[in-house]
Motif scaffolding. Structure first.
Motif, mmCIF file in Angstrom:
data_model
loop_
_atom_site.group_PDB
_atom_site.id
_atom_site.type_symbol
_atom_site.label_atom_id
_atom_site.label_comp_id
_atom_site.label_asym_id
_atom_site.label_seq_id
_atom_site.Cartn_x
_atom_site.Cartn_y
_atom_site.Cartn_z
ATOM 1 N N UNK A 310 0.774 -1.225 0.000
ATOM 2 C CA UNK A 310 0.000 0.000 0.000
ATOM 3 C C UNK A 310 0.810 1.280 0.000
ATOM 4 N N UNK A 311 2.127 1.175 0.080
ATOM 5 C CA UNK A 311 2.962 2.373 0.093
ATOM 6 C C UNK A 311 3.001 3.016 -1.291
ATOM 7 N N UNK A 312 3.233 4.321 -1.307
ATOM 8 C CA UNK A 312 3.195 5.105 -2.544
ATOM 9 C C UNK A 312 4.607 5.395 -3.047
ATOM 10 N N UNK A 313 4.767 5.311 -4.356
ATOM 11 C CA UNK A 313 6.070 5.599 -4.962
ATOM 12 C C UNK A 313 5.857 5.986 -6.415
ATOM 13 N N UNK A 314 6.883 6.587 -7.014
ATOM 14 C CA UNK A 314 6.813 6.873 -8.451
ATOM 15 C C UNK A 314 8.089 6.504 -9.201
ATOM 16 N N UNK A 315 9.117 6.040 -8.480
ATOM 17 C CA UNK A 315 10.346 5.591 -9.137
ATOM 18 C C UNK A 315 10.925 4.400 -8.382
#
Length: 343
Positions: A310-315
């Motif tokens: 559920x953690x958010x990331x973009x790279x």
């Protein structure tokens, strides 16, 4: 940074620049605390200009880390992996793709582009708080001086291919930290350190002001104090940090911000918008709070990915790491952009 001390600007100009910045002494370029008023309107005309100074172009550029205060090894590992990811392959979209799609596109008058290669060339632990647990901006240069003259293991003094990162632990207070800035970059004065070399400072806001310097991993805080004005954009949920540490994952965001601006404006006379180098609007300032498509409007971070936990990331980064980094001003597109963009 082989062209860090070019023929132009001349030494008198550099000294004049230093004198003009004496009032702030610690850093003209800084990551401001989160606030929706900083976000650039998509219809706003941005006049990003080149001011004839050098960019950080040496390949590799040597990064020297100064761990100020008492650090948890797990937190250090996250930050080391982020720095290693700047020039290392990882699944797309990678940290290195993020760097290639904005900072790498900026060049100086010699035709040299911002470097694509970084190496952590040295580390120094200042667990004894050599300049106290409450720092002024001016103290950062003194912290660097202490590290490069430390006995018996000093950091190298590297004016041609080096940059210094001062990273402070959660218990260290800094002038204007949480009130106005989350980090800043500048260049050292020869009168203090012995040479002119770029540096950046980033603090861990986990216990002091996560809603200002670790947003969106904590509810946004507006106002002048660390605990004032708790709130956030309607509909924008607090995101789970990808490495499980609000303060450290927030540091990654700010560290990326400062590295991008230090690389494109190391002597505060290269790439920025605005009329004065003492208060430049740099390539990360223009995109504060934007992490994906749709970001910026109404304070939304934009479309980002979610890990199985559920953690958010973009790279993606090295060692299977994931990070969230803000978008940067892309000079070719004339807009904020990142590798996770839809087009």
């Amino acid at each position: 940074m082989g062209r860090l001390l070019p023929r132009r600007p001349s030494l008198p100009l550099l000294l004049l620049l230093a004198a003009a910045a004496a009032a702030i002494w610690g850093g003209a370029g800084g990551a401001p605390v989160y606030g929706p008023d900083y976000l650039v309107d998509g219809n706003q005309l941005v006049d990003m200009q080149y001011h004839m100074g050098p960019v950080v172009s040496e390949s590799p550029t040597n990064l020297y880390l100064i761990w100020y205060g008492r650090w948890d090894p797990a937190a250090q590992a996250v930050l080391r992996d982020f720095l290693a990811s700047l020039s290392a392959p990882a699944p797309f979209p990678a940290v290195s793709d993020w760097w290639a799609r904005a900072p790498r596109l900026y060049a100086d008058q010699t035709g040299a582009n911002v470097t694509a290669a970084f190496a952590v060339a040295g580390e120094h632990s200042d667990a004894g708080y050599s300049h106290g647990a409450k720092l002024r901006r001016a103290d950062v240069q003194s912290v660097i001086r202490s590290a490069v003259y430390a006995y018996p293991d000093p950091l190298p003094l590297d004016p041609y291919s080096g940059a210094y990162l001062v990273l402070t632990s959660p218990d260290v207070e800094m002038d204007e930290f949480c009130r106005a800035v989350c980090g800043f970059h500048y260049f050292t004065f020869a009168s203090v350190v012995g040479v002119t070399v770029p540096y950046a400072w980033v603090g861990n806001s986990g216990t002091q002001c996560p809603g200002k310097c670790a947003y969106p991993f904590a509810a946004a805080q507006y106002g002048g104090g660390g605990g004032a004005g708790v709130g956030g954009p309607p509909g924008q949920a607090v995101l789970r940090p990808p490495n499980g540490d609000v303060g450290v994952d927030g540091m990654v965001i700010v560290l990326g911000h400062e590295l991008a601006e230090m690389a494109t404006n190391p002597l505060v006379n290269a790439w920025y918008a605005g009329d004065t180098p003492t208060a430049p609007t740099e390539i990360a300032d223009l995109c504060l709070g934007v992490y994906g498509d749709g970001g910026g409007a109404g304070g939304f971070v934009g479309n980002v990915s979610r890990a199985p936990d559920g953690s958010a990331y973009n790279v993606h980064g090295v060692n299977g790491r994931r990070f969230l980094v803000q978008w940067l001003w892309n000079p070719a597109r004339g807009a904020c952009y990142g590798p996770n963009a839809g087009s």
